[in-house]
Scaffold this motif. Structure first.
Motif, PDB file in Angstrom:
ATOM      1  N   UNK A 164      14.889   5.467  -1.290  1.00 32.36           N
ATOM      2  CA  UNK A 164      14.799   4.007  -1.370  1.00 32.36           C
ATOM      3  C   UNK A 164      13.359   3.546  -1.542  1.00 32.36           C
ATOM      4  N   UNK A 165      12.540   4.392  -2.176  1.00 33.53           N
ATOM      5  CA  UNK A 165      11.135   4.055  -2.397  1.00 33.53           C
ATOM      6  C   UNK A 165      10.780   4.165  -3.878  1.00 33.53           C
ATOM      7  N   UNK A 166       9.853   3.333  -4.291  1.00 28.50           N
ATOM      8  CA  UNK A 166       9.359   3.359  -5.671  1.00 28.50           C
ATOM      9  C   UNK A 166       7.851   3.146  -5.663  1.00 28.50           C
ATOM     10  N   UNK A 167       7.173   3.865  -6.554  1.00 32.26           N
ATOM     11  CA  UNK A 167       5.752   3.594  -6.778  1.00 32.26           C
ATOM     12  C   UNK A 167       5.442   3.720  -8.260  1.00 32.26           C
ATOM     13  N   UNK A 168       4.453   2.970  -8.679  1.00 36.80           N
ATOM     14  CA  UNK A 168       4.008   2.980 -10.070  1.00 36.80           C
ATOM     15  C   UNK A 168       2.811   3.920 -10.214  1.00 36.80           C
ATOM     16  N   UNK A 169       2.727   4.553 -11.359  1.00 36.51           N
ATOM     17  CA  UNK A 169       1.550   5.362 -11.667  1.00 36.51           C
ATOM     18  C   UNK A 169       0.535   4.593 -12.504  1.00 36.51           C
ATOM     19  N   UNK A 170       0.917   3.399 -12.905  1.00 37.70           N
ATOM     20  CA  UNK A 170       0.044   2.517 -13.681  1.00 37.70           C
ATOM     21  C   UNK A 170       0.210   1.106 -13.115  1.00 37.70           C
ATOM     22  N   UNK A 171      -0.886   0.499 -12.712  1.00 39.78           N
ATOM     23  CA  UNK A 171      -0.803  -0.820 -12.067  1.00 39.78           C
ATOM     24  C   UNK A 171      -0.258  -1.895 -12.992  1.00 39.78           C
ATOM     25  N   UNK A 172      -0.416  -1.729 -14.308  1.00 40.48           N
ATOM     26  CA  UNK A 172       0.002  -2.750 -15.256  1.00 40.48           C
ATOM     27  C   UNK A 172       1.453  -2.572 -15.727  1.00 40.48           C
ATOM     28  N   UNK A 173       2.076  -1.465 -15.372  1.00 36.08           N
ATOM     29  CA  UNK A 173       3.462  -1.224 -15.770  1.00 36.08           C
ATOM     30  C   UNK A 173       4.396  -2.200 -15.057  1.00 36.08           C
ATOM     31  N   UNK A 174       5.351  -2.741 -15.803  1.00 34.52           N
ATOM     32  CA  UNK A 174       6.317  -3.685 -15.249  1.00 34.52           C
ATOM     33  C   UNK A 174       7.722  -3.313 -15.701  1.00 34.52           C
ATOM     34  N   UNK A 175       8.669  -3.459 -14.797  1.00 37.86           N
ATOM     35  CA  UNK A 175      10.062  -3.112 -15.065  1.00 37.86           C
ATOM     36  C   UNK A 175      10.826  -4.352 -15.524  1.00 37.86           C
TER      37      UNK A 175
END
Length: 323
Positions: free
Chosen positions: A149-160
């Protein structure tokens, strides 16, 4: 990134057929589209209202534009590079989105958000080319790490952006709710995402697929029993300027609309989330690769409509055609 209808006059599907009894039906504007739900074997307004409450509940989970939604806050968090706890519903839809992103090798990509947020189809605003190019490097489903139940981005500018899959999930949840309430005949229309619950008064639902060139008419009719029918089309949201048309199905590699000769892809499947995703996946892959994918999948059918209104069917699609 996908198929939102803003007019009461334009739908991705037209519902037809004689009715033996008066159904209980209602429609509202939510999920950024017109939602219509019809019950054929229930007179409970409470059940019908609860269906719309589910739409509103999930809009506050999956919307990429509503600042109060869970997804919006995730996309704009100051701690994107850290593990963030997300709801079960958001986890499930993102997981499916990543699966279809990988299945298409990135032709469909739920991290298109940094690009799709630049396009304003409501106000006919085309983004500046330099902005599109600047954000292309932020689009990659591989920038998402999803664990339990966790998520993290590898790029701060990435958006879902879950616009190509969330309505399918919501339709499935509404159907599950109706079945728990012993409703066995209903029609769920989430602005072009059609999900049939059972049959219509012991007969198949008759669903018309919109003619991309004449959107007030249907190009073919389908007999549907307890299945989902979803279309992705270039006519649903677009900007036309200087004789050029920009539609809402964006190519993650360019940031602009796909130009592959297709006008629409329709998918018939058991679950609406599958049909929702595959309609965009297959459109994005193009007719040849999209057809190959469809024919490799079990219990899924589809058709491709090109810019000349020529229709190509997958292996098992024709059995659904109405005479």
């Amino acid at each position: 990134m996908k198929k939102v209808l803003l007019s009461l006059l334009i739908f991705s599907f037209f519902l037809c057929g004689c009715q033996k009894t008066t159904p209980l039906s209602s429609k509202e504007f939510c999920l950024d589209t017109i939602v219509q739900i019809t019950l054929y074997d229930s007179s409970s307004k409470n059940i019908l209202n609860n269906c719309f409450d589910l739409c509103k509940k999930y809009e506050l989970v999956f919307s990429s534009n509503n600042k109060k939604s869970e997804l919006y806050q995730l996309n704009h968090s100051l701690h994107k590079l850290e593990n963030q706890t997300i709801s079960k519903e958001l986890y499930q839809v993102i997981k499916q989105g990543l699966y279809y992103s990988e299945l298409s090798n990135g032709a469909f990509d739920i991290t298109i958000g940094s690009i799709s947020s630049l396009w304003d189809f409501k106000n006919n605003t085309i983004p500046q080319d330099n902005l599109i190019k600047e954000h292309l490097q932020d689009v990659s489903y591989k920038n998402i790490v999803l664990e339990k139940n966790h998520l993290r981005f590898l790029n701060e500018q990435t958006m879902i952006d879950l616009g190509a899959i969330a309505k399918g999930y919501i339709a499935d949840q509404i159907k599950d709710y109706l079945l728990k309430k012993n409703v066995s005949s209903a029609l769920i229309n989430l602005g072009g995402n059609i999900l049939c619950v059972g049959q219509k008064q012991q007969q198949p639902f008759l669903i018309g697929v919109t003619n991309p060139q004449e959107t007030n008419d249907s190009i073919l009719s389908l007999n549907i029993n307890d299945l989902s029918v979803v279309t992705s089309g270039t006519y649903q949201r677009y900007i036309e300027t200087d004789s050029k048309k920009y539609h809402h199905i964006l190519d993650p590699s360019t940031g602009y609309s796909y130009e592959n000769g297709l006008s629409a892809v329709t998918i018939i499947s058991k679950s609406s989330i599958q049909g929702d995703a595959l309609s965009t996946v297959c459109f994005s892959l193009g007719k040849e690769k999209g057809m190959k994918l469809l024919n490799s999948l079990k219990d899924v059918s589809g058709c491709f409509i090109d810019e000349n209104n020529q229709i190509t069917y997958s292996k098992h699609f024709k059995k659904f055609l109405a005479n």
